[in-house]
Write a protein that holds these residues in place. Structure first.
Motif, PDB file in Angstrom:
ATOM      1  N   ILE A  64      33.154   4.721  -9.635  1.00 46.20           N
ATOM      2  CA  ILE A  64      32.171   5.686  -8.542  1.00 46.20           C
ATOM      3  C   ILE A  64      32.611   6.817  -8.735  1.00 46.20           C
TER       4      ILE A  64
ATOM      5  N   SER B   8      25.370   1.523   0.417  1.00 43.12           N
ATOM      6  CA  SER B   8      25.667   0.936   1.914  1.00 43.12           C
ATOM      7  C   SER B   8      25.290   1.933   2.942  1.00 43.12           C
ATOM      8  N   GLU B   9      25.739   3.105   2.556  1.00 41.89           N
ATOM      9  CA  GLU B   9      25.507   4.438   3.583  1.00 41.89           C
ATOM     10  C   GLU B   9      24.128   4.821   3.636  1.00 41.89           C
TER      11      GLU B   9
ATOM     12  N   SER C 287      36.004   8.843  -3.442  1.00 43.24           N
ATOM     13  CA  SER C 287      35.985   7.536  -2.788  1.00 43.24           C
ATOM     14  C   SER C 287      37.230   6.918  -2.663  1.00 43.24           C
ATOM     15  N   GLY C 288      37.377   6.009  -1.449  1.00 40.46           N
ATOM     16  CA  GLY C 288      38.570   5.378  -1.143  1.00 40.46           C
ATOM     17  C   GLY C 288      38.741   4.293  -2.419  1.00 40.46           C
ATOM     18  N   LEU C 289      37.529   3.876  -2.711  1.00 35.63           N
ATOM     19  CA  LEU C 289      37.257   2.652  -3.770  1.00 35.63           C
ATOM     20  C   LEU C 289      38.086   3.191  -4.944  1.00 35.63           C
TER      21      LEU C 289
ATOM     22  N   TRP D  90      35.065   4.305   6.681  1.00 36.49           N
ATOM     23  CA  TRP D  90      35.853   2.915   6.349  1.00 36.49           C
ATOM     24  C   TRP D  90      37.000   2.805   6.733  1.00 36.49           C
TER      25      TRP D  90
ATOM     26  N   THR E  89      40.323   2.461   3.578  1.00 33.63           N
ATOM     27  CA  THR E  89      39.460   3.309   2.331  1.00 33.63           C
ATOM     28  C   THR E  89      39.066   4.632   2.870  1.00 33.63           C
TER      29      THR E  89
ATOM     30  N   ILE F  57      32.019  12.983  -0.223  1.00 35.66           N
ATOM     31  CA  ILE F  57      33.034  12.448   0.809  1.00 35.66           C
ATOM     32  C   ILE F  57      33.739  13.496   1.550  1.00 35.66           C
TER      33      ILE F  57
ATOM     34  N   TRP G 186      32.140  -3.325  -3.627  1.00 38.70           N
ATOM     35  CA  TRP G 186      32.390  -3.175  -2.252  1.00 38.70           C
ATOM     36  C   TRP G 186      31.387  -4.199  -1.697  1.00 38.70           C
TER      37      TRP G 186
ATOM     38  N   TRP H 125      26.424   6.440  -1.228  1.00 38.66           N
ATOM     39  CA  TRP H 125      26.620   5.044  -1.514  1.00 38.66           C
ATOM     40  C   TRP H 125      25.444   4.052  -0.916  1.00 38.66           C
TER      41      TRP H 125
ATOM     42  N   LEU I   5      36.847  -4.523  -0.450  1.00 40.05           N
ATOM     43  CA  LEU I   5      36.600  -3.687  -1.633  1.00 40.05           C
ATOM     44  C   LEU I   5      37.465  -4.627  -2.878  1.00 40.05           C
TER      45      LEU I   5
HETATM   46  N1  PBE Z   1      32.671   2.836  -0.694  1.00 31.03           N
HETATM   47  C1  PBE Z   1      31.500   2.610   0.373  1.00 31.03           C
HETATM   48  C2  PBE Z   1      33.187   4.001   0.017  1.00 31.03           C
HETATM   49  C3  PBE Z   1      32.968   3.923   1.635  1.00 31.03           C
HETATM   50  C4  PBE Z   1      31.743   3.222   1.467  1.00 31.03           C
HETATM   51  C5  PBE Z   1      33.417   1.654  -0.298  1.00 31.03           C
HETATM   52  C6  PBE Z   1      32.068   2.947  -1.919  1.00 31.03           C
HETATM   53  C7  PBE Z   1      34.515   4.435  -0.485  1.00 31.03           C
HETATM   54  O1  PBE Z   1      35.187   5.524   0.134  1.00 31.03           O
HETATM   55  O2  PBE Z   1      34.986   4.071  -1.330  1.00 31.03           O
END
Ligand code: PBE
Length: 267
Positions: free
Chosen positions: A17, A177-178, A21-23, A222, A226, A203, A68, A175, A250
Motif C-alpha cells: 500500500i 478503515s479510516e 504506512s506502518g503496514l 494504530w 503500526t 500519514i 489489515w 485507508w 496486520l
Molecule cells: N493501515 C490502516 C495503517 C493504519 C491503518 C494498517 C493500513 C498503517 O499505518 O499501516
C-alpha cells in the motif's frame, strides 16, 4: 531466494500500500526476518491493493497482498492471513484518537465526544461494507449513525451543542478503515452542530498537521506498533485520547484457494 513454487506463481511480488504506512514498514521487516531475498514489495495505495486483489480473485490467480483487520475484504472474499511465527507484523493493537493540544479548551463539545468515541471492529466493518458495496462514504456513515442511535446517544449524552457552524478539521489517510471511522466521527460532529471538514492527507502530514495545530483531530493512530514512528516523534506535541477500537491485525494476506500457510513457505 525467490525459488519456491509460491514465489514463482506470484513473480516474487507482494502487493503493498502507501509507503509511509506502518503496514509497509512491517512488510519490509518481514522480508528481512524471513530472508525473502529476491522478493519485491510493491508500493501503491490501499485502493490499488484491493483492485489488484479483486482482479486476481475473480480469475482465481495467486496473489499476496499486505492486509489489515478490520477490513471489508475479509467479508467480500475468502482470504487468510499467512502465519507469522517470527512476529514481524506485531500483535493485536488499538486504534487511538489523537487531538491537537488546546482542542479541549477551544472546542469542548467536540473534545468530549472524541474522548468518548469507541466502537467495535464489527461496527467499523458495517460502514466499510456499505462503502465497498458502492455507497458514498458520507452516506454510509450517516446511515450507520442513524442505525446505531443508542450507541451514538451514549457518545453524545450531556454534551452541549456546538455554536452553529463552528468548524472542526479532521485529518485522515485514505485507508478504507479510516475513511469509515473518520466519516462516522464527521457525521456525529455534524449532529452536535459542528461544520466538520475532512482533510485527506498522507500519514506523515496527518501527524504533523495535528502536532502543528493545522488539523484538530484524527482517529487513525494504530498503537503500539503500526504508528510507532509517528507516535514517538509527535507524542509530546499532541493529546492522546486513548483507544477508540481494539483487536486489529496486520499481515500478509492471500486468497484461501492458495496452497500456502506461512510466510516461512515463501522462501
Ligand atoms: N493501515 C490502516 C495503517 C493504519 C491503518 C494498517 C493500513 C498503517 O499505518 O499501516
Amino acid at each position: 531466494g525467490g525459488s519456491s513454487g509460491v514465489a514463482q506463481s506470484v513473480n516474487s511480488r507482494i502487493i503493498g500500500i502507501d509507503p509511509g504506512s506502518g503496514l509497509m514498514k512491517a512488510a519490509a521487516q518481514a522480508i528481512k526476518d524471513y530472508d525473502l531475498a529476491g522478493w519485491t514489495l510493491v508500493e501503491g495505495s490501499g485502493t490499488a491493493m484491493t483492485a489488484a486483489l479483486d482482479k486476481a480473485y475473480r480469475s482465481k490467480e495467486p496473489i499476496i497482498v499486505t492486509g489489515w483487520t478490520p477490513h471489508w475484504m475479509f467479508i467480500k472474499y475468502d482470504l487468510k492471513y499467512l502465519d507469522d511465527p517470527r512476529g514481524s507484523f506485531g500483535g493485536s493493537e488499538e486504534i487511538h484518537t489523537i487531538a491537537r493540544k488546546g482542542l479541549q479548551a477551544d472546542l469542548p463539545s467536540a473534545y468530549a465526544f472524541l474522548d468518548r468515541f469507541a466502537w467495535q471492529a464489527s461496527d467499523m466493518e458495517e460502514v466499510m461494507n456499505k462503502i465497498a458495496d458502492g455507497a458514498q462514504p458520507k452516506d454510509a456513515a450517516d446511515a450507520w449513525v442513524q442505525e446505531h442511535a443508542d450507541l451514538v446517544a451514549k457518545w453524545t449524552e450531556g454534551i452541549a451543542p456546538a455554536p452553529k457552524g463552528q468548524k472542526i478539521k479532521l485529518a485522515f489517510v485514505a485507508w478504507d478503515s479510516e475513511i469509515a471511522s473518520t466519516n462516522v466521527v464527521r457525521s456525529v460532529l455534524a449532529k452536535l452542530g459542528y461544520s466538520p471538514e475532512m482533510l485527506q492527507v498522507e500519514i506523515g502530514p496527518m501527524w504533523a498537521g495535528i502536532a502543528g495545530g493545522d488539523a484538530d483531530a484524527m482517529v487513525a493512530a494504530w498503537l503500539p506498533t503500526t504508528s510507532k514512528d509517528y507516535y514517538d516523534k509527535y507524542k509530546g506535541q499532541v493529546d492522546d485520547l486513548g483507544a477508540n477500537l481494539s483487536g486489529t491485525k496486520l499481515g500478509l494476506v492471500v486468497p484461501s484457494y492458495m496452497d500456502v500457510q506461512s510466510i516461512e513457505d515463501l522462501k
